[in-house]
Scaffold this motif. Structure first.
Motif, mmCIF file in Angstrom:
data_model
loop_
_atom_site.group_PDB
_atom_site.id
_atom_site.type_symbol
_atom_site.label_atom_id
_atom_site.label_comp_id
_atom_site.label_asym_id
_atom_site.label_seq_id
_atom_site.Cartn_x
_atom_site.Cartn_y
_atom_site.Cartn_z
ATOM 1 N N VAL A 288 -2.546 16.583 22.219
ATOM 2 C CA VAL A 288 -1.542 16.329 23.259
ATOM 3 C C VAL A 288 -0.465 17.411 23.221
ATOM 4 C CG1 VAL A 288 0.350 14.770 23.923
ATOM 5 C CG2 VAL A 288 -1.915 13.843 23.420
ATOM 6 N N GLN A 289 0.034 17.703 22.017
ATOM 7 C CA GLN A 289 1.116 18.670 21.907
ATOM 8 C C GLN A 289 0.647 20.097 22.196
ATOM 9 O OE1 GLN A 289 3.631 18.188 18.531
ATOM 10 N NE2 GLN A 289 4.918 19.900 19.089
ATOM 11 N N ASP A 290 -0.522 20.482 21.739
ATOM 12 C CA ASP A 290 -1.017 21.834 22.012
ATOM 13 C C ASP A 290 -1.246 22.063 23.515
ATOM 14 O OD1 ASP A 290 -0.898 23.046 19.540
ATOM 15 O OD2 ASP A 290 -2.991 22.660 19.032
ATOM 16 N N VAL A 291 -1.817 21.080 24.178
ATOM 17 C CA VAL A 291 -2.026 21.210 25.629
ATOM 18 C C VAL A 291 -0.676 21.305 26.333
ATOM 19 C CG1 VAL A 291 -2.844 20.010 27.702
ATOM 20 C CG2 VAL A 291 -4.297 20.126 25.672
ATOM 21 N N ALA A 292 0.243 20.430 25.953
ATOM 22 C CA ALA A 292 1.566 20.438 26.586
ATOM 23 C C ALA A 292 2.320 21.732 26.307
ATOM 24 C CB ALA A 292 2.379 19.233 26.112
ATOM 25 N N VAL A 293 2.308 22.202 25.051
ATOM 26 C CA VAL A 293 3.058 23.412 24.713
ATOM 27 C C VAL A 293 2.457 24.630 25.425
ATOM 28 C CG1 VAL A 293 1.928 24.260 22.581
ATOM 29 C CG2 VAL A 293 4.395 24.440 22.826
ATOM 30 N N TYR A 294 1.145 24.667 25.546
ATOM 31 C CA TYR A 294 0.500 25.775 26.257
ATOM 32 C C TYR A 294 0.904 25.784 27.732
ATOM 33 C CZ TYR A 294 -2.936 28.753 28.458
ATOM 34 O OH TYR A 294 -3.519 29.739 29.215
ATOM 35 N N LEU A 295 0.770 24.621 28.362
ATOM 36 C CA LEU A 295 1.104 24.548 29.788
ATOM 37 C C LEU A 295 2.580 24.850 30.033
ATOM 38 C CD1 LEU A 295 -0.931 21.380 30.837
ATOM 39 C CD2 LEU A 295 -1.427 23.778 31.402
ATOM 40 N N TYR B 201 4.719 26.571 28.020
ATOM 41 C CA TYR B 201 5.070 27.934 27.616
ATOM 42 C C TYR B 201 4.509 28.979 28.581
ATOM 43 C CZ TYR B 201 5.924 31.899 24.473
ATOM 44 O OH TYR B 201 6.351 33.084 23.921
ATOM 45 N N HIS B 202 3.235 28.837 28.930
ATOM 46 C CA HIS B 202 2.578 29.872 29.739
ATOM 47 C C HIS B 202 2.623 29.617 31.244
ATOM 48 C CE1 HIS B 202 1.064 32.365 26.544
ATOM 49 N NE2 HIS B 202 0.584 31.304 25.918
ATOM 50 N N LYS B 203 2.786 28.393 31.674
ATOM 51 C CA LYS B 203 2.696 28.094 33.106
ATOM 52 C C LYS B 203 4.012 27.624 33.728
ATOM 53 C CE LYS B 203 -1.766 28.773 32.923
ATOM 54 N NZ LYS B 203 -2.281 30.072 33.285
ATOM 55 N N LEU B 204 4.704 26.706 33.068
ATOM 56 C CA LEU B 204 5.859 26.083 33.702
ATOM 57 C C LEU B 204 7.197 26.738 33.362
ATOM 58 C CD1 LEU B 204 4.764 22.365 33.268
ATOM 59 C CD2 LEU B 204 4.534 23.808 35.298
ATOM 60 N N GLN C 73 12.231 29.663 26.265
ATOM 61 C CA GLN C 73 10.878 29.255 26.649
ATOM 62 C C GLN C 73 10.195 28.539 25.474
ATOM 63 O OE1 GLN C 73 8.539 32.681 27.614
ATOM 64 N NE2 GLN C 73 6.783 31.500 28.322
ATOM 65 N N TYR C 74 10.293 29.126 24.280
ATOM 66 C CA TYR C 74 9.692 28.515 23.089
ATOM 67 C C TYR C 74 10.382 27.187 22.773
ATOM 68 C CZ TYR C 74 8.527 27.507 18.263
ATOM 69 O OH TYR C 74 8.128 26.876 17.117
ATOM 70 N N LEU C 75 11.713 27.190 22.755
ATOM 71 C CA LEU C 75 12.468 26.005 22.385
ATOM 72 C C LEU C 75 12.175 24.828 23.318
ATOM 73 C CD1 LEU C 75 14.630 24.741 20.556
ATOM 74 C CD2 LEU C 75 16.336 25.582 22.183
ATOM 75 N N LEU C 76 12.244 25.059 24.606
ATOM 76 C CA LEU C 76 12.006 23.974 25.563
ATOM 77 C C LEU C 76 10.562 23.486 25.550
ATOM 78 C CD1 LEU C 76 14.163 25.009 28.649
ATOM 79 C CD2 LEU C 76 14.558 23.125 27.052
ATOM 80 N N SER C 77 9.614 24.415 25.474
ATOM 81 C CA SER C 77 8.207 23.998 25.463
ATOM 82 C C SER C 77 7.901 23.201 24.191
ATOM 83 C CB SER C 77 7.267 25.186 25.616
ATOM 84 O OG SER C 77 7.402 26.090 24.557
ATOM 85 N N LYS C 78 8.477 23.622 23.079
ATOM 86 C CA LYS C 78 8.263 22.907 21.817
ATOM 87 C C LYS C 78 8.925 21.531 21.850
ATOM 88 C CE LYS C 78 6.928 22.926 17.466
ATOM 89 N NZ LYS C 78 5.538 22.734 17.130
#
Length: 145
Positions: free
Chosen positions: A86-93, A95-98, A107-112
């Motif tokens: 769940v977290q890897d899919v969310a962090v990828y989307l 970080y890289h998309k949204l 970007q890192y802080l918010l996605s994490k």
């Protein structure tokens, strides 16, 4: 206020244990991301696995007040694995998309943070449900003796 704290003790302790491990995970993830730029999933996965060991110990002992058992560890590993996906899919989307228009640090802080909150919600309620079943089973087993 005291009644609220007493009623929600388990959740509050779980969140405090999660906060401690999360801070460690974020710091480690940031270091890995600096060493391996654009490898957000690697940074997230490594930091989550190492943080998972600490989180299991802290939450089992202090939040759920259970002994470390093979069944409890297996339940934690199963929910941890689900949370990792769940977290890897969310962090990828995220970080890289949204959030790709933001600076790298934000970007890192918010996605994490967002992916962790999602992970915490899913895993806490699932672990609480599973741990209650484990304790009920242990009580029934003890009563039969």
């Amino acid at each position: 206020m005291r009644e609220f704290l007493k009623r929600n003790r388990q959740l509050i302790v779980y969140l405090l244990c999660s906060l401690v491990t999360t801070l460690g995970e974020m710091l480690l993830g940031w270091v890995i991301l600096k060493l391996l730029p654009e490898r957000i999933v690697v940074a997230n996965t490594v930091s989550l696995i190492l943080g998972g060991f600490m989180h299991y110990h802290l939450t089992t002992r202090y939040a759920f007040r259970m002994k470390h058992t093979a069944v409890g560890a297996a339940a934690y590993v199963a929910t941890f694995s689900l949370g990792l996906v769940v977290q890897d899919v969310a962090v990828y989307l995220l970080y890289h998309k949204l959030l790709d228009a933001l600076g790298e640090g934000l970007q890192y802080l918010l996605s994490k943070l967002i992916s962790m909150l999602l992970n915490l919600a899913v895993t806490y309620f699932l672990r609480d449900w599973i741990n209650r079943r484990i304790q009920e089973h242990a009580q029934k087993k003890a009563q039969k003796k």
